[in-house]
Design an enzyme around this catalytic site. Sequence first.
Site, PDB file in Angstrom:
ATOM      1  N   LYS A 292     -44.553 -63.738  -0.821  1.00 32.38           N
ATOM      2  CA  LYS A 292     -44.635 -65.019  -1.545  1.00 32.38           C
ATOM      3  C   LYS A 292     -46.070 -65.525  -1.668  1.00 32.38           C
ATOM      4  O   LYS A 292     -46.411 -66.201  -2.639  1.00 32.38           O
ATOM      5  CB  LYS A 292     -43.766 -66.076  -0.840  1.00 32.38           C
ATOM      6  CG  LYS A 292     -42.265 -65.777  -0.953  1.00 32.38           C
ATOM      7  CD  LYS A 292     -41.453 -66.659  -0.021  1.00 32.38           C
ATOM      8  CE  LYS A 292     -39.964 -66.349  -0.127  1.00 32.38           C
ATOM      9  NZ  LYS A 292     -39.163 -66.984   0.928  1.00 32.38           N
TER      10      LYS A 292
ATOM     11  N   SER B  39     -40.699 -62.117   2.796  1.00 28.92           N
ATOM     12  CA  SER B  39     -41.308 -63.396   2.377  1.00 28.92           C
ATOM     13  C   SER B  39     -42.833 -63.415   2.411  1.00 28.92           C
ATOM     14  O   SER B  39     -43.440 -64.311   1.833  1.00 28.92           O
ATOM     15  CB  SER B  39     -40.790 -64.535   3.247  1.00 28.92           C
ATOM     16  OG  SER B  39     -39.575 -64.998   2.734  1.00 28.92           O
TER      17      SER B  39
ATOM     18  N   VAL C  27     -38.528 -61.863   6.809  1.00 24.22           N
ATOM     19  CA  VAL C  27     -37.369 -61.490   7.633  1.00 24.22           C
ATOM     20  C   VAL C  27     -37.360 -60.016   8.051  1.00 24.22           C
ATOM     21  O   VAL C  27     -36.534 -59.604   8.852  1.00 24.22           O
ATOM     22  CB  VAL C  27     -36.015 -61.832   6.966  1.00 24.22           C
ATOM     23  CG1 VAL C  27     -35.770 -63.325   6.946  1.00 24.22           C
ATOM     24  CG2 VAL C  27     -35.897 -61.211   5.586  1.00 24.22           C
TER      25      VAL C  27
ATOM     26  N   TYR D 225     -41.579 -70.995   7.701  1.00 26.96           N
ATOM     27  CA  TYR D 225     -40.298 -71.666   7.411  1.00 26.96           C
ATOM     28  C   TYR D 225     -40.227 -72.998   8.148  1.00 26.96           C
ATOM     29  O   TYR D 225     -41.242 -73.666   8.313  1.00 26.96           O
ATOM     30  CB  TYR D 225     -39.091 -70.790   7.796  1.00 26.96           C
ATOM     31  CG  TYR D 225     -39.208 -69.344   7.418  1.00 26.96           C
ATOM     32  CD1 TYR D 225     -39.435 -68.966   6.102  1.00 26.96           C
ATOM     33  CD2 TYR D 225     -39.065 -68.349   8.368  1.00 26.96           C
ATOM     34  CE1 TYR D 225     -39.517 -67.632   5.752  1.00 26.96           C
ATOM     35  CE2 TYR D 225     -39.136 -67.006   8.022  1.00 26.96           C
ATOM     36  CZ  TYR D 225     -39.373 -66.662   6.716  1.00 26.96           C
ATOM     37  OH  TYR D 225     -39.466 -65.345   6.383  1.00 26.96           O
TER      38      TYR D 225
ATOM     39  N   TYR E 273     -38.322 -60.978  -7.979  1.00 22.76           N
ATOM     40  CA  TYR E 273     -38.384 -61.556  -6.631  1.00 22.76           C
ATOM     41  C   TYR E 273     -37.929 -60.543  -5.568  1.00 22.76           C
ATOM     42  O   TYR E 273     -38.602 -60.337  -4.552  1.00 22.76           O
ATOM     43  CB  TYR E 273     -37.551 -62.844  -6.562  1.00 22.76           C
ATOM     44  CG  TYR E 273     -37.399 -63.351  -5.154  1.00 22.76           C
ATOM     45  CD1 TYR E 273     -38.496 -63.879  -4.466  1.00 22.76           C
ATOM     46  CD2 TYR E 273     -36.188 -63.251  -4.476  1.00 22.76           C
ATOM     47  CE1 TYR E 273     -38.382 -64.303  -3.155  1.00 22.76           C
ATOM     48  CE2 TYR E 273     -36.068 -63.677  -3.151  1.00 22.76           C
ATOM     49  CZ  TYR E 273     -37.160 -64.199  -2.498  1.00 22.76           C
ATOM     50  OH  TYR E 273     -37.054 -64.595  -1.194  1.00 22.76           O
TER      51      TYR E 273
HETATM   52  N1  LIG Z   1     -37.498 -65.135   4.614  1.00 24.22           N
HETATM   53  C1  LIG Z   1     -37.556 -64.023   3.983  1.00 24.22           C
HETATM   54  O1  LIG Z   1     -38.280 -63.088   4.310  1.00 24.22           O
HETATM   55  C2  LIG Z   1     -36.593 -63.952   2.845  1.00 24.22           C
HETATM   56  C3  LIG Z   1     -36.788 -62.772   1.951  1.00 24.22           C
HETATM   57  C4  LIG Z   1     -35.495 -62.179   1.526  1.00 24.22           C
HETATM   58  N2  LIG Z   1     -35.738 -61.128   0.577  1.00 24.22           N
HETATM   59  C5  LIG Z   1     -34.571 -63.236   0.943  1.00 24.22           C
HETATM   60  O2  LIG Z   1     -34.720 -63.601  -0.170  1.00 24.22           O
HETATM   61  O3  LIG Z   1     -33.692 -63.740   1.589  1.00 24.22           O
END
Ligand SMILES: NC(=O)CC[C@H](N)C(=O)O
Length: 317
Positions: free
Chosen positions: A67, A64, A261, A243, A191
Amino acid sequence: MLDNHTKIAQWVEQFRPYAKEGNCASYIPALAEKNPNQLAIAVIGPDGSEMRAGDTTERFTLQSVSKIVTFILACMDKGLPYVLERVDVEPTGDTFNSIVRLESHQPGKPFNPMINAGAITVSSMLSGDSPQEKIDNLLRFLEKMIGKKVSVNEEVFQSEWHTANRNRALAYYLMASGYLDCPVEEALEVYLKQCAIEIDVSDMAMIGLIIANDGYHPLLKTQLFPKQVAKLTKALMVTCGMYNASGKFAAFIGLPAKSGVSGAILAAVPSHAGLESPFPTGCGIGIYGPAIDTIGNSVAGVHLLKYIATEWNMNIF
Ligand SMILES: NC(=O)CC[C@H](N)C(=O)O
């Protein structure tokens, strides 16, 4: 008196045991195999001076954290009004992969670019006629920032591609309400590939440093992206970057940060916040600790960052 390098190395060892309170992300098979006890940090200042400690040679995927980079690039490619018409800047308080608000709030515009729904929309907007072209543009932009070649970890990408049912569902929802700029499978490919870009803690610290400097690369002495986009990105990091723990993170740590994550955390420390630290003109921080909590944030990483931000009085508020 201990020097700062020794201190930071001691802090890593002090907080490493907290990894036991978390687990490696299990819903992405390739991440489940990581060593949960690893912990690493890099801090880079505007003059290029760097402090590193722990498992700093370990490479990991952005997940993430990507992003923030795609958001910046989409704003440069398409302009802020275009992007903000398709993704909002409101925190949700829901989990990062939640679908609930796409249905309960009409017309189904994703709440912010830091949750999966918003990030998939942003990925679909990147310039390029194919997923590969979009990813190549993203890789080139990242390479400009960190000064070395970066690539997608195919194994992590494949591992998630085959298990991404939830993200697929989000993408189909977004498509149904008109918030995807390209076909579902193409947006998902971009993505999931951006999430699987491999870097290390120093690379993350460098990205954090450029964001802290409002898009200006202090070593290259060039403005890589507009100040206004950098400021908006930092606001999004504070309100949505960790988050549904972003409120607590802002309240008790007080730094613009983004987690993934994989156990990655990137923080941007602006110059006014670093005055009492060894980096008085600001810095970027990259942390890696793959054991995450139920929200998705590195357990040892958050403890380490909280301690350093307090010791060095870096809270931006
Ligand atoms: N929170 C994350 O790092 C999510 C990224 C992970 N690739 C997902 O889409 O679930």
